[in-house]
Design a protein around this motif. Sequence first.
Motif, PDB file in Angstrom:
ATOM      1  N   LEU A 183       0.838  -1.204   0.000  1.00  0.00           N
ATOM      2  CA  LEU A 183       0.000   0.000   0.000  1.00  0.00           C
ATOM      3  C   LEU A 183       0.872   1.253   0.000  1.00  0.00           C
ATOM      4  O   LEU A 183       0.661   2.181  -0.796  1.00  0.00           O
ATOM      5  N   LEU A 184       1.863   1.276   0.870  1.00  0.00           N
ATOM      6  CA  LEU A 184       2.744   2.446   0.930  1.00  0.00           C
ATOM      7  C   LEU A 184       3.451   2.651  -0.405  1.00  0.00           C
ATOM      8  O   LEU A 184       3.595   3.782  -0.885  1.00  0.00           O
ATOM      9  N   HIS A 185       3.890   1.560  -0.997  1.00  0.00           N
ATOM     10  CA  HIS A 185       4.599   1.661  -2.275  1.00  0.00           C
ATOM     11  C   HIS A 185       3.695   2.266  -3.349  1.00  0.00           C
ATOM     12  O   HIS A 185       4.079   3.200  -4.057  1.00  0.00           O
ATOM     13  N   ARG A 186       2.490   1.733  -3.463  1.00  0.00           N
ATOM     14  CA  ARG A 186       1.553   2.272  -4.469  1.00  0.00           C
ATOM     15  C   ARG A 186       1.303   3.760  -4.230  1.00  0.00           C
ATOM     16  O   ARG A 186       1.290   4.572  -5.154  1.00  0.00           O
ATOM     17  N   MET A 187       1.104   4.126  -2.957  1.00  0.00           N
ATOM     18  CA  MET A 187       0.799   5.524  -2.659  1.00  0.00           C
ATOM     19  C   MET A 187       1.982   6.432  -2.999  1.00  0.00           C
ATOM     20  O   MET A 187       1.802   7.531  -3.522  1.00  0.00           O
ATOM     21  N   ALA A 188       3.191   5.963  -2.700  1.00  0.00           N
ATOM     22  CA  ALA A 188       4.367   6.773  -3.021  1.00  0.00           C
ATOM     23  C   ALA A 188       4.455   6.984  -4.533  1.00  0.00           C
ATOM     24  O   ALA A 188       4.684   8.111  -5.007  1.00  0.00           O
ATOM     25  N   ARG A 189       4.282   5.908  -5.287  1.00  0.00           N
ATOM     26  CA  ARG A 189       4.312   6.051  -6.748  1.00  0.00           C
ATOM     27  C   ARG A 189       3.220   6.994  -7.226  1.00  0.00           C
ATOM     28  O   ARG A 189       3.455   7.858  -8.079  1.00  0.00           O
ATOM     29  N   GLY A 190       2.033   6.821  -6.680  1.00  0.00           N
ATOM     30  CA  GLY A 190       0.925   7.680  -7.070  1.00  0.00           C
ATOM     31  C   GLY A 190       1.211   9.148  -6.767  1.00  0.00           C
ATOM     32  O   GLY A 190       0.914  10.035  -7.574  1.00  0.00           O
TER      33      GLY A 190
ATOM     34  N   PHE B 192      -3.988   8.927  -2.793  1.00  0.00           N
ATOM     35  CA  PHE B 192      -5.283   8.295  -2.509  1.00  0.00           C
ATOM     36  C   PHE B 192      -5.749   7.451  -3.692  1.00  0.00           C
ATOM     37  O   PHE B 192      -6.247   6.333  -3.527  1.00  0.00           O
ATOM     38  N   GLU B 193      -5.593   7.984  -4.896  1.00  0.00           N
ATOM     39  CA  GLU B 193      -6.028   7.222  -6.064  1.00  0.00           C
ATOM     40  C   GLU B 193      -5.232   5.933  -6.208  1.00  0.00           C
ATOM     41  O   GLU B 193      -5.772   4.883  -6.530  1.00  0.00           O
ATOM     42  N   ALA B 194      -3.937   6.029  -5.943  1.00  0.00           N
ATOM     43  CA  ALA B 194      -3.102   4.819  -6.025  1.00  0.00           C
ATOM     44  C   ALA B 194      -3.496   3.825  -4.942  1.00  0.00           C
ATOM     45  O   ALA B 194      -3.443   2.609  -5.148  1.00  0.00           O
ATOM     46  N   ALA B 195      -3.884   4.337  -3.800  1.00  0.00           N
ATOM     47  CA  ALA B 195      -4.316   3.435  -2.728  1.00  0.00           C
ATOM     48  C   ALA B 195      -5.626   2.744  -3.119  1.00  0.00           C
ATOM     49  O   ALA B 195      -5.818   1.564  -2.822  1.00  0.00           O
ATOM     50  N   GLY B 196      -6.496   3.473  -3.804  1.00  0.00           N
ATOM     51  CA  GLY B 196      -7.784   2.916  -4.172  1.00  0.00           C
ATOM     52  C   GLY B 196      -7.711   1.906  -5.297  1.00  0.00           C
ATOM     53  O   GLY B 196      -8.565   1.031  -5.413  1.00  0.00           O
ATOM     54  N   ALA B 197      -6.691   1.987  -6.140  1.00  0.00           N
ATOM     55  CA  ALA B 197      -6.517   1.031  -7.232  1.00  0.00           C
ATOM     56  C   ALA B 197      -5.873  -0.228  -6.692  1.00  0.00           C
ATOM     57  O   ALA B 197      -4.672  -0.278  -6.475  1.00  0.00           O
ATOM     58  N   GLU B 198      -6.747  -1.230  -6.470  1.00  0.00           N
ATOM     59  CA  GLU B 198      -6.241  -2.466  -5.812  1.00  0.00           C
ATOM     60  C   GLU B 198      -5.137  -3.103  -6.621  1.00  0.00           C
ATOM     61  O   GLU B 198      -5.348  -3.746  -7.594  1.00  0.00           O
TER      62      GLU B 198
END
Lengths: 198, 198
Positions: A183-190, B192-198
């Motif tokens: 989750l943290l990784h995705r959020m950082a990329r986002g 947030f969007e990256a967190a929401g994209a599973e």
Amino acid sequence: MATRTDAPTRREQILKEAARLFAERGFHGVGVDEIGAAVGISGPGLYRHFAGKDAMLAELLVGISGQLLTGAKRRLAEADGVASEAVLDSLIEGHIDFALDDRPLITLHDRELDRLRDSDRKLVRQLQRQYVELWVGVLREVHPGLAEPAARSAVHSVFGLLNSTPHLGRPGSLPGRGATAQLLHRMARGAFEAAGAE
Amino acid sequence: MATRTDAPTRREQILKEAARLFAERGFHGVGVDEIGAAVGISGPGLYRHFAGKDAMLAELLVGISGQLLTGAKRRLAEADGVASEAVLDSLIEGHIDFALDDRPLITLHDRELDRLRDSDRKLVRQLQRQYVELWVGVLREVHPGLAEPAARSAVHSVFGLLNSTPHLGRPGSLPGRGATAQLLHRMARGAFEAAGAE
DNA sequence: CCCTCAGGTTAACGACCGCTAACCTCCCTG
DNA sequence: CAGGGAGGTTAGCGGTCGTTAACCTGAGGG
């Protein structure tokens, strides 16, 4: 890398407990007697291992900064000719590992820097700056439209995001280490992508 | 909202300076004499306005948490029938305003909580929890696929991102307040969007 | 014109804290 | 088996800090 299997030295015990206590109650909020008690010896016994309370904090902060920088340099060197995105992912991964495994250190890292002697503080700041600039360089390869000041702000902000792990509840209430890391990784990329989209 | 134009009271002066000093050097690192000196009176004179040093910290932290929560509730109430995305944007905007305008308070907010008496700490934590849950609710309207624990983690992480403003260099080295606010806003949305994209 | 009281002052007390001094006790080694 | 160093111990010193006590002063009101 040689992974440690032998028992931790007394010095290492002390540093670990001191880090935990400093993170919990602040540098000035912890007495040397408490640190000693945490490793089973009493107050002044610590002075056989450290010049003083300040020296413990200094060694912790220099160690953290150096470890982060060394790890990042290694990841950068290993990824020769690899796509910049992959390098950025590797940096993020390394920082997340650190934030999840050494929460007290992460807490200290941006909280007690001002309690250091001038020379130590300068050293730590220099290591931190190198670490940031390394990230900024990689980030601007991935997002060339990002101006340098904005990139630097973005990097600091993502550090804030990744270093939020101490606020995520005690380990156990989380959905599991792996899921949290992802989750943290995705959020950082986002966050980086959103920063790069002018 | 009634905007204050009259001169700040002595109490308010003290709180402001105490917040700055606590943020700079930590609660235990600041003496009452210093706080007094910062407002032009000397040490014990403070006790005409506060019951003690602890009381100053308590009032600061309760004030911050309450202010954040009140602001968020107001934004939520104002946005009746508006798209959830817009509400989330409004929450982000409010938090950024606070983080940029009251950096010392933001620093204290997640740093000195453990120095409070039990009752005060419980109150602050309760306010913080309400604030978080309010965000979680809005976030899950925008990203329905996000499970509650993940949403809560995401909110905490974005707080970490937004609260990174104290690390962004002293005001002046930044590209300007407006640009910084926009950058932070984009990054928060992106995270947030990256967190929401599973 | 005095009385009161809000809002200061300085002196000082007691607690705590970092650190040193002095001493003790194993364990290793020549 | 002497001896010395590593790693403890307790006692205590000096400084700092939060807080209280006692006193002062100037402005407002009956």
